[in-house]
Design a protein around this motif. Structure first.
Motif, PDB file in Angstrom:
ATOM      1  N   SER A 146      36.285  46.393  31.048  1.00 35.94           N
ATOM      2  CA  SER A 146      34.831  46.511  30.972  1.00 35.94           C
ATOM      3  C   SER A 146      34.255  47.331  32.120  1.00 35.94           C
ATOM      4  O   SER A 146      33.097  47.730  32.071  1.00 35.94           O
ATOM      5  CB  SER A 146      34.175  45.124  30.934  1.00 35.94           C
ATOM      6  OG  SER A 146      34.641  44.292  31.973  1.00 35.94           O
ATOM      7  N   TYR A 147      35.028  47.576  33.155  1.00 35.58           N
ATOM      8  CA  TYR A 147      34.548  48.352  34.304  1.00 35.58           C
ATOM      9  C   TYR A 147      35.041  49.806  34.289  1.00 35.58           C
ATOM     10  O   TYR A 147      34.694  50.580  35.180  1.00 35.58           O
ATOM     11  CB  TYR A 147      35.052  47.721  35.600  1.00 35.58           C
ATOM     12  CG  TYR A 147      34.104  46.741  36.263  1.00 35.58           C
ATOM     13  CD1 TYR A 147      32.743  47.007  36.365  1.00 35.58           C
ATOM     14  CD2 TYR A 147      34.593  45.580  36.844  1.00 35.58           C
ATOM     15  CE1 TYR A 147      31.905  46.116  37.006  1.00 35.58           C
ATOM     16  CE2 TYR A 147      33.750  44.682  37.486  1.00 35.58           C
ATOM     17  CZ  TYR A 147      32.404  44.962  37.565  1.00 35.58           C
ATOM     18  OH  TYR A 147      31.570  44.094  38.200  1.00 35.58           O
ATOM     19  N   ALA A 148      35.863  50.172  33.321  1.00 35.65           N
ATOM     20  CA  ALA A 148      36.461  51.505  33.353  1.00 35.65           C
ATOM     21  C   ALA A 148      35.428  52.590  33.053  1.00 35.65           C
ATOM     22  O   ALA A 148      34.600  52.428  32.161  1.00 35.65           O
ATOM     23  CB  ALA A 148      37.609  51.581  32.354  1.00 35.65           C
ATOM     24  N   LEU A 179      43.457  51.677  46.329  1.00 33.85           N
ATOM     25  CA  LEU A 179      43.342  50.270  45.922  1.00 33.85           C
ATOM     26  C   LEU A 179      43.548  49.344  47.115  1.00 33.85           C
ATOM     27  O   LEU A 179      42.725  48.479  47.381  1.00 33.85           O
ATOM     28  CB  LEU A 179      44.346  49.966  44.807  1.00 33.85           C
ATOM     29  CG  LEU A 179      44.239  50.913  43.601  1.00 33.85           C
ATOM     30  CD1 LEU A 179      45.302  50.581  42.556  1.00 33.85           C
ATOM     31  CD2 LEU A 179      42.852  50.852  42.974  1.00 33.85           C
ATOM     32  N   TYR A 180      44.657  49.523  47.808  1.00 32.32           N
ATOM     33  CA  TYR A 180      44.974  48.628  48.928  1.00 32.32           C
ATOM     34  C   TYR A 180      45.525  49.425  50.100  1.00 32.32           C
ATOM     35  O   TYR A 180      46.604  50.013  50.002  1.00 32.32           O
ATOM     36  CB  TYR A 180      46.002  47.575  48.487  1.00 32.32           C
ATOM     37  CG  TYR A 180      45.516  46.740  47.327  1.00 32.32           C
ATOM     38  CD1 TYR A 180      44.434  45.887  47.466  1.00 32.32           C
ATOM     39  CD2 TYR A 180      46.142  46.814  46.075  1.00 32.32           C
ATOM     40  CE1 TYR A 180      43.964  45.127  46.397  1.00 32.32           C
ATOM     41  CE2 TYR A 180      45.684  46.054  45.001  1.00 32.32           C
ATOM     42  CZ  TYR A 180      44.597  45.223  45.173  1.00 32.32           C
ATOM     43  OH  TYR A 180      44.138  44.476  44.115  1.00 32.32           O
ATOM     44  N   GLN A 181      44.782  49.435  51.215  1.00 32.83           N
ATOM     45  CA  GLN A 181      45.322  50.015  52.444  1.00 32.83           C
ATOM     46  C   GLN A 181      45.253  49.042  53.615  1.00 32.83           C
ATOM     47  O   GLN A 181      45.951  49.219  54.594  1.00 32.83           O
ATOM     48  CB  GLN A 181      44.646  51.338  52.791  1.00 32.83           C
ATOM     49  CG  GLN A 181      43.128  51.297  52.805  1.00 32.83           C
ATOM     50  CD  GLN A 181      42.516  52.691  52.904  1.00 32.83           C
ATOM     51  OE1 GLN A 181      43.142  53.612  53.442  1.00 32.83           O
ATOM     52  NE2 GLN A 181      41.308  52.852  52.386  1.00 32.83           N
ATOM     53  N   ARG A 182      44.389  48.015  53.498  1.00 35.67           N
ATOM     54  CA  ARG A 182      44.339  46.987  54.549  1.00 35.67           C
ATOM     55  C   ARG A 182      45.085  45.720  54.140  1.00 35.67           C
ATOM     56  O   ARG A 182      45.687  45.056  54.956  1.00 35.67           O
ATOM     57  CB  ARG A 182      42.878  46.617  54.858  1.00 35.67           C
ATOM     58  CG  ARG A 182      42.082  47.757  55.463  1.00 35.67           C
ATOM     59  CD  ARG A 182      40.727  47.266  55.968  1.00 35.67           C
ATOM     60  NE  ARG A 182      39.996  46.492  54.979  1.00 35.67           N
ATOM     61  CZ  ARG A 182      39.277  47.022  53.992  1.00 35.67           C
ATOM     62  NH1 ARG A 182      39.185  48.328  53.870  1.00 35.67           N
ATOM     63  NH2 ARG A 182      38.645  46.254  53.128  1.00 35.67           N
ATOM     64  N   ALA A 223      32.038  33.303  48.138  1.00 39.04           N
ATOM     65  CA  ALA A 223      32.427  33.997  46.908  1.00 39.04           C
ATOM     66  C   ALA A 223      33.173  35.254  47.311  1.00 39.04           C
ATOM     67  O   ALA A 223      32.771  35.953  48.237  1.00 39.04           O
ATOM     68  CB  ALA A 223      31.207  34.357  46.084  1.00 39.04           C
ATOM     69  N   GLN A 224      34.261  35.559  46.591  1.00 34.46           N
ATOM     70  CA  GLN A 224      34.995  36.771  46.957  1.00 34.46           C
ATOM     71  C   GLN A 224      34.304  38.003  46.394  1.00 34.46           C
ATOM     72  O   GLN A 224      34.521  39.101  46.884  1.00 34.46           O
ATOM     73  CB  GLN A 224      36.455  36.639  46.540  1.00 34.46           C
ATOM     74  CG  GLN A 224      37.101  35.597  47.454  1.00 34.46           C
ATOM     75  CD  GLN A 224      38.572  35.382  47.211  1.00 34.46           C
ATOM     76  OE1 GLN A 224      39.170  35.953  46.315  1.00 34.46           O
ATOM     77  NE2 GLN A 224      39.164  34.545  48.036  1.00 34.46           N
ATOM     78  N   THR A 225      33.489  37.837  45.371  1.00 36.69           N
ATOM     79  CA  THR A 225      32.633  38.941  44.930  1.00 36.69           C
ATOM     80  C   THR A 225      31.198  38.408  44.842  1.00 36.69           C
ATOM     81  O   THR A 225      30.719  38.056  43.781  1.00 36.69           O
ATOM     82  CB  THR A 225      33.087  39.528  43.576  1.00 36.69           C
ATOM     83  OG1 THR A 225      32.896  38.554  42.561  1.00 36.69           O
ATOM     84  CG2 THR A 225      34.542  39.907  43.570  1.00 36.69           C
ATOM     85  N   LEU A 272      40.182  49.224  37.715  1.00 39.45           N
ATOM     86  CA  LEU A 272      40.450  48.376  38.881  1.00 39.45           C
ATOM     87  C   LEU A 272      39.276  48.405  39.868  1.00 39.45           C
ATOM     88  O   LEU A 272      39.462  48.463  41.089  1.00 39.45           O
ATOM     89  CB  LEU A 272      41.764  48.794  39.563  1.00 39.45           C
ATOM     90  CG  LEU A 272      42.993  48.663  38.651  1.00 39.45           C
ATOM     91  CD1 LEU A 272      44.274  49.056  39.402  1.00 39.45           C
ATOM     92  CD2 LEU A 272      43.139  47.243  38.100  1.00 39.45           C
ATOM     93  N   ALA A 273      38.061  48.315  39.325  1.00 35.81           N
ATOM     94  CA  ALA A 273      36.853  48.364  40.157  1.00 35.81           C
ATOM     95  C   ALA A 273      36.801  47.205  41.144  1.00 35.81           C
ATOM     96  O   ALA A 273      36.196  47.312  42.215  1.00 35.81           O
ATOM     97  CB  ALA A 273      35.610  48.339  39.266  1.00 35.81           C
ATOM     98  N   GLU A 274      37.414  46.088  40.782  1.00 38.79           N
ATOM     99  CA  GLU A 274      37.339  44.925  41.677  1.00 38.79           C
ATOM    100  C   GLU A 274      38.253  45.046  42.897  1.00 38.79           C
ATOM    101  O   GLU A 274      38.290  44.141  43.728  1.00 38.79           O
ATOM    102  CB  GLU A 274      37.628  43.635  40.913  1.00 38.79           C
ATOM    103  CG  GLU A 274      36.495  43.273  39.966  1.00 38.79           C
ATOM    104  CD  GLU A 274      36.383  41.776  39.732  1.00 38.79           C
ATOM    105  OE1 GLU A 274      35.318  41.208  40.033  1.00 38.79           O
ATOM    106  OE2 GLU A 274      37.368  41.174  39.258  1.00 38.79           O
TER     107      GLU A 274
END
Ligand SMILES: *Cc1c(COP(=O)(O)O)cnc(C)c1O
Length: 381
Positions: free
Chosen positions: A360-362, A331-334, A141-143, A294-296
């Motif tokens: 829903s995560y904000a 958000l994205y560095q790798r 699972a990715q999460t 963008l919690a995910e």
């Protein structure tokens, strides 16, 4: 198609950014696609994926049931006109008072995974239908959910016998493989365990009626995922193999697979900079980050597809970050991302397939940034 309609809305209305735009017709399409691919399983939409009342209303009109996790989600669904007998309280972690509230609201289906919750349900939600959630720890699972929910199959047998003795209506076994599961075989272990639990219960005179296969069906973000129909085939053959000629009724609790593709987030570039003259990467700071929805992107688990008006022109590598004063709001560095060299402050950047697990995560107002606004478009409105 839905992206075109969403973009037309954005061009016409120019709403403040960041914002999420949901195409309600695409929500209905998403529901039908999932329902058809996973038939004969009945669909309980996991409300937490996108709890916008308009989304819940469209899905209720399509005939979906709902997986809710708190009195707040129950009220939200009832306010949207959902019938309480189509709700299932799937959270195994609930206060006794919340069970009472749910029961008084008309909810008659619950999931539990502990002796304590079983006894509280028997007392506060008498004769309700219950699933016992088993722990299936499948990698991939990715999460993932880790070990937070579910009990061992042995304990599930004991707890469901206890539930039957206490007058509860035994539905059967539930499990959830974790979200964004890219391996259709992930359901196999849970179905096998459910069959073992079922056979063991039958020996004690308790018949299960159904297996709740949970959610976890994926959406295509940057990487391709297997088609939903493949999940339906693998699950179907697994149920035939393990349950033979007396298959239980099946339920699924998809969230992401129904709503993700129906949403697009429009954001604005706040700043583009380099940390030094020799820095190979530009830093692109957006007006949306980890705390506005963008919690995910935590641990870069979900890598969204991005789009700008400069797409197709020369690009270069970037690190993408949010607007708050939190060092973790990157958000994205790798994950390697490239964005157009022409990208400037004030340009829009669209985040695609962003209808699930965003608004829903904000957070309410971390650093004074408001939670993500949701707009809806489409005929189903
Ligand atoms: C979150 C959740 C779901 C939905 O998961 P998706 O990956 O969005 O399909 C389903 N069931 C339960 C119990 C959940 O907690």
């Amino acid at each position: 198609m839905s992206t075109e309609r969403i973009r037309a809305f954005l061009e016409e209305k120019q709403p403040a950014t960041p914002c999420l735009v949901i195409d309600l017709d695409a929500v209905a399409d998403g529901y039908r696609r999932v329902r058809d691919a996973l038939a004969p399983a009945r669909v309980l939409y996991a409300v937490k994926a996108n709890p916008a009342p308009e989304v819940v209303r469209v899905l209720a009109a399509e005939g979906a049931g709902f997986d809710v996790a708190s009195p707040g989600e129950i009220d939200l669904a009832l306010d949207a006109g959902v019938r309480p007998d189509t709700l299932s309280y799937g959270n195994t972690i609930k206060k006794p008072a919340d069970i009472t509230r749910a029961y008084e609201s008309g909810v008659r289906r619950f999931t539990f995974d502990s002796e304590s919750d079983c006894d509280t349900l028997a007392e506060r939600a008498p004769r309700s239908g219950v699933w016992c959630r088993i722990l299936v720890d499948v990698p991939g699972a990715q999460t993932p959910f880790g070990r937070k929910f579910g009990c061992s199959p042995d304990l599930a047998v004991r707890l469901l016998r206890r539930a039957a003795d206490a007058g509860l209506d035994v539905e059967g076994v539930a499990f959830h493989v974790g979200s964004q599961h890219v391996d259709p075989a992930a359901w196999e272990a849970g179905i096998a365990s459910a069959a073992t639990v079922s056979a063991e219960l039958a020996r004690h005179g308790v018949e299960i009626k159904s297996v709740n296969l949970g959610g976890g069906f994926p959406t295509r973000y940057r990487d391709d995922v297997p088609p939903l129909a493949r999940y339906g085939e693998v699950i179907g053959s697994s149920v035939r193999r393990h349950f033979g000629r007396t298959p239980p009724e099946l339920y699924v609790e998809p969230g992401r697979a129904i709503v993700a593709d129906a949403g697009l987030i429009r954001s604005e570039v706040v700043l583009v900079s380099r940390k030094s003259d020799v820095d190979s990467h530009r830093w692109v700071y957006l007006d949306i980050g980890r705390y506005q929805g963008l919690a995910e992107t935590e641990a870069e688990m979900i890598a969204y597809r991005l789009s700008t008006a400069h797409d197709g022109t020369a690009d270069g590598p970037v690190i993408i970050a949010g607007p708050t004063c939190d060092g973790d709001d990157v958000l994205y560095q790798r994950t390697p991302y490239r964005l157009p060299l022409a990208l400037r402050t004030g340009d829009h950047l669209d985040i695609l397939s962003a209808g699930a697990y965003t608004a829903s995560y904000a957070s309410v107002s971390f650093n004074g940034f408001p939670p993500l606004a949701t707009h809806v478009v489409g005929e189903s409105r």
